[in-house]
Motif scaffolding. Structure first.
Motif, mmCIF file in Angstrom:
data_model
loop_
_atom_site.group_PDB
_atom_site.id
_atom_site.type_symbol
_atom_site.label_atom_id
_atom_site.label_comp_id
_atom_site.label_asym_id
_atom_site.label_seq_id
_atom_site.Cartn_x
_atom_site.Cartn_y
_atom_site.Cartn_z
ATOM 1 N N CYS A 188 32.931 17.472 3.346
ATOM 2 C CA CYS A 188 33.474 16.123 3.390
ATOM 3 C C CYS A 188 34.966 16.171 3.731
ATOM 4 C CB CYS A 188 33.249 15.422 2.050
ATOM 5 S SG CYS A 188 33.942 13.752 1.986
ATOM 6 N N HIS B 223 37.100 14.070 2.898
ATOM 7 C CA HIS B 223 37.883 13.453 1.833
ATOM 8 C C HIS B 223 37.992 14.326 0.581
ATOM 9 C CE1 HIS B 223 37.887 9.777 4.191
ATOM 10 N NE2 HIS B 223 36.566 9.838 4.264
ATOM 11 N N CYS B 224 36.889 15.002 0.208
ATOM 12 C CA CYS B 224 36.901 15.799 -1.026
ATOM 13 C C CYS B 224 36.532 17.254 -0.796
ATOM 14 C CB CYS B 224 35.959 15.184 -2.061
ATOM 15 S SG CYS B 224 34.222 15.218 -1.554
ATOM 16 N N GLU C 102 33.785 18.581 -0.380
ATOM 17 C CA GLU C 102 32.528 18.968 -1.008
ATOM 18 C C GLU C 102 31.357 18.750 -0.047
ATOM 19 O OE1 GLU C 102 32.080 16.819 -4.621
ATOM 20 O OE2 GLU C 102 33.841 17.692 -5.595
ATOM 21 N N THR D 243 29.281 6.640 2.416
ATOM 22 C CA THR D 243 30.356 6.592 1.425
ATOM 23 C C THR D 243 30.432 7.895 0.658
ATOM 24 O OG1 THR D 243 30.030 4.213 1.143
ATOM 25 C CG2 THR D 243 31.250 5.356 -0.579
ATOM 26 N N CYS D 244 31.620 8.476 0.577
ATOM 27 C CA CYS D 244 31.828 9.703 -0.188
ATOM 28 C C CYS D 244 31.559 9.411 -1.667
ATOM 29 C CB CYS D 244 33.254 10.207 -0.001
ATOM 30 S SG CYS D 244 33.666 11.624 -1.040
ATOM 31 N N THR E 254 32.354 11.008 -4.252
ATOM 32 C CA THR E 254 33.456 11.415 -5.124
ATOM 33 C C THR E 254 34.641 10.464 -5.045
ATOM 34 O OG1 THR E 254 32.799 13.733 -4.859
ATOM 35 C CG2 THR E 254 35.009 13.302 -5.727
ATOM 36 N N THR E 255 35.054 10.139 -3.821
ATOM 37 C CA THR E 255 36.254 9.319 -3.640
ATOM 38 C C THR E 255 35.953 7.875 -3.263
ATOM 39 O OG1 THR E 255 36.453 9.892 -1.288
ATOM 40 C CG2 THR E 255 37.472 11.384 -2.881
ATOM 41 N N GLY E 256 34.727 7.610 -2.802
ATOM 42 C CA GLY E 256 34.393 6.264 -2.351
ATOM 43 C C GLY E 256 34.908 5.946 -0.966
ATOM 44 N N ALA E 257 35.470 6.926 -0.298
ATOM 45 C CA ALA E 257 36.004 6.708 1.051
ATOM 46 C C ALA E 257 34.861 6.730 2.071
ATOM 47 C CB ALA E 257 37.024 7.798 1.386
#
Length: 225
Positions: free
Chosen positions: A19, A21-22, A24, A50-51, A53-56
């Motif tokens: 990902c 963003h995270c 993962e 949607t990620c 973990t972060t919601g991004a």
């Protein structure tokens, strides 16, 4: 957001290895449905996820099958109910990518034209294959096998080439119909495209069979020369 008016016809696992963003690894279960508009061939499409973990938002590329549309993330254990809601802006972007993207829209618009161009090409090829086959067969020595079973059957490729030409001609014949509304137009278009597809499949099958038999009889004549 998945369209609730289109039932889920296929479920596929999609893995985001890393990902952005995270960093993962995420696994998504995606749902696909059948499109209301028929097209020849599939097309790539972008999907908004949607990620966890972060919601991004995460944008991924999907390869759609023929006449298929992307619906959204689903939960197989909950009867294919949507479990991950896309951000409003991202969902709008996904819809725009699926239905408004220039390349995809042009592909769908030119789908029938592509099929008709193929029929015209194959009609010319099938018709031109008959004199070419006859000339080559005479050159390699058709007289040597004229009294044999292979000699009598050597006309089969010409018959199959002719039948293939007929199939492509039927595919090109215009169809007259009365269309009064949008629903009637879609029904007529779908029926016409399915008929066109059957003629194309039949013509190609006959052409391939004719080519295979042509090679056989040409080598048979060449072997007795």
């Amino acid at each position: 957001m998945a369209d609730p008016t289109i039932p889920v016809a296929r479920i596929q696992q999609y893995v985001v290895e890393r990902c952005t963003h995270c960093a993962e690894r995420h696994r998504f279960t995606l749902g696909f449905g059948r499109r209301a508009v028929l097209t020849f061939g599939g097309a790539p499409s972008s999907a908004g996820l949607t990620c966890p973990t972060t919601g991004a938002p995460i944008v991924v590329e999907l390869e759609l099958r023929e006449n298929e549309t992307y619906l959204g993330p689903v939960d197989p254990s909950a009867g294919a109910a949507v479990t991950v809601a896309l951000p409003e802006a991202e969902a709008a972007g996904t819809v725009a990518t699926q239905d408004g993207d220039g390349e995809r829209a042009e592909w769908r618009k030119g789908s029938r034209t592509t099929a008709l161009d193929f029929c015209r090409t194959m009609l010319t090829t099938s018709g031109g294959a008959i004199p070419v086959y006859t000339a080559v067969l005479n050159y390699v020595g058709i007289k040597e096998i004229s009294g044999t079973l292979n000699g009598r059957l050597s006309v089969l490729p010409m018959v199959l080439f002719l039948l293939a030409s007929v199939a492509f001609i039927l595919a090109l014949v215009p169809t007259l119909a009365t269309v009064t509304d949008e629903s009637g137009f879609r029904e007529f278009r779908d029926r016409r495209l399915r008929l066109l597809d059957r003629y194309i499949r039949t013509g190609v099958a006959l052409f391939v069979a004719a080519m295979a038999l042509s090679v056989y009889f040409l080598f048979s004549a060449l072997g007795t020369a």
